[in-house]
Motif scaffolding. Structure first.
Motif, PDB file in Angstrom:
ATOM      1  N   TYR A   1      41.191  39.595  24.746  1.00 25.87           N
ATOM      2  CA  TYR A   1      40.743  40.955  25.047  1.00 25.87           C
ATOM      3  C   TYR A   1      39.350  41.202  24.474  1.00 25.87           C
ATOM      4  O   TYR A   1      38.461  41.715  25.162  1.00 25.87           O
TER       5      TYR A   1
ATOM      6  N   LEU B   1      47.649  44.296  23.052  1.00 24.78           N
ATOM      7  CA  LEU B   1      47.755  43.241  24.064  1.00 24.78           C
ATOM      8  C   LEU B   1      48.325  41.968  23.456  1.00 24.78           C
ATOM      9  O   LEU B   1      49.127  41.265  24.088  1.00 24.78           O
TER      10      LEU B   1
ATOM     11  N   ASN C   1      49.185  38.923  36.098  1.00 24.44           N
ATOM     12  CA  ASN C   1      48.392  40.012  35.527  1.00 24.44           C
ATOM     13  C   ASN C   1      49.118  41.344  35.643  1.00 24.44           C
ATOM     14  O   ASN C   1      49.052  42.186  34.737  1.00 24.44           O
TER      15      ASN C   1
ATOM     16  N   GLU D   1      49.922  44.012  32.617  1.00 27.47           N
ATOM     17  CA  GLU D   1      49.442  45.394  32.621  1.00 27.47           C
ATOM     18  C   GLU D   1      50.605  46.384  32.575  1.00 27.47           C
ATOM     19  O   GLU D   1      50.520  47.409  31.888  1.00 27.47           O
ATOM     20  N   ASP D   2      51.685  46.091  33.291  1.00 28.19           N
ATOM     21  CA  ASP D   2      52.855  46.980  33.263  1.00 28.19           C
ATOM     22  C   ASP D   2      53.432  47.076  31.856  1.00 28.19           C
ATOM     23  O   ASP D   2      53.774  48.159  31.375  1.00 28.19           O
TER      24      ASP D   2
ATOM     25  N   ARG E   1      51.144  49.058  29.462  1.00 29.82           N
ATOM     26  CA  ARG E   1      51.323  50.510  29.629  1.00 29.82           C
ATOM     27  C   ARG E   1      52.644  50.961  29.009  1.00 29.82           C
ATOM     28  O   ARG E   1      52.710  52.022  28.374  1.00 29.82           O
TER      29      ARG E   1
END
Length: 240
Positions: free
Chosen positions: A169, A187, A209, A213-214, A217
């Motif tokens: 990141y 992350l 990816n 990302e899910d 969140r």
């Protein structure tokens, strides 16, 4: 190759006992960086002999934006002086709870992190397994939870996956602000949660990816709550 064997606690996967460590190729290993590698802006010194870690830093032609390192009890016990020489030159240290206690002799993790920062790093990331991660800086502290899982198959490699997500990141965004480090820790926690869902690298191979990302969140939702407004107060019990 380098081999490590250990036993994780049956009731607590945060605890583990090392049974055997065999250096093998690391006993004679002396990495030589290529020209492009010597100018890499983001450096992660993975868990190897501190003398090798120092040797890598000495080959760099340009000052990196960020240097992070990992280590383990084997080096803390057997090569502490060499480890301390490397710590003087790094910005971030990744360690678990047992390792930082062995390194500093302190039980309290915040105190141990502060003592570690006196050795050189400006940020210490204490990996706490199922309890998440504690990120301690010079003037701040941040705790990211571990993503809750129904099943943990193999915790081996979770720490490396955390470091990969963390460094990935920062290197991809260049955001070295306090908020950037917090996102990196979150992350890293997400990547570690995927790694333990299957044996070895199996889960990471199939990872997308969108899944990352899910879960990133979803992790933020675990700690989100409505803060007190400027004119609000908590309903304290009347002492009378």
């Amino acid at each position: 190759s380098f081999r490590w064997s250990g036993v994780y606690g049956a009731e607590d996967v945060n605890s583990r006992d090392t049974l055997d460590t065999q250096l093998n190729v690391f006993a004679e290993f002396s990495p030589v960086l290529g020209h492009d590698q010597q100018r890499t802006p983001y450096i992660f010194l993975a868990n190897i002999d501190p003398d090798l870690q120092l040797g890598i830093l000495e080959q760099l032609e340009a000052t990196p934006m960020l240097v992070a390192m990992d280590t383990m009890n084997f080096w803390i016990a057997g090569k502490k002086a060499g480890l301390e020489r490397v710590l003087e030159k790094v910005d971030v240290l990744f360690v678990d709870e047992g390792e930082i206690r062995d390194l500093t002799g302190e039980v309290n993790l915040v105190t141990a992190a502060r003592k570690t920062m006196d050795m050189g790093p400006s940020v210490v990331a204490v990996k706490r397994g199922a309890s998440g991660v504690l990120l301690v800086g010079r003037d701040s502290a941040f705790a990211a939870p571990a993503f809750p899982l129904d099943l943990v198959v193999d915790p081996t490699g979770a720490g490396d996956s955390f470091a990969g997500g963390f460094m990935g990141y920062l290197a991809s965004t260049g955001d070295l602000s306090p908020d950037g480090f917090r996102r990196a820790a979150a992350l890293g926690s997400v990547m570690g949660s995927f790694a333990v869902e299957s044996f070895s690298l199996d889960r990471l191979v199939s990872l997308t990816n969108a899944e990352i990302e899910d879960r990133f969140r979803a992790l933020s939702e675990l700690v989100r709550f409505v803060p007190l407004g400027k004119t609000e107060s908590l309903p304290w019990r009347n002492s009378n």
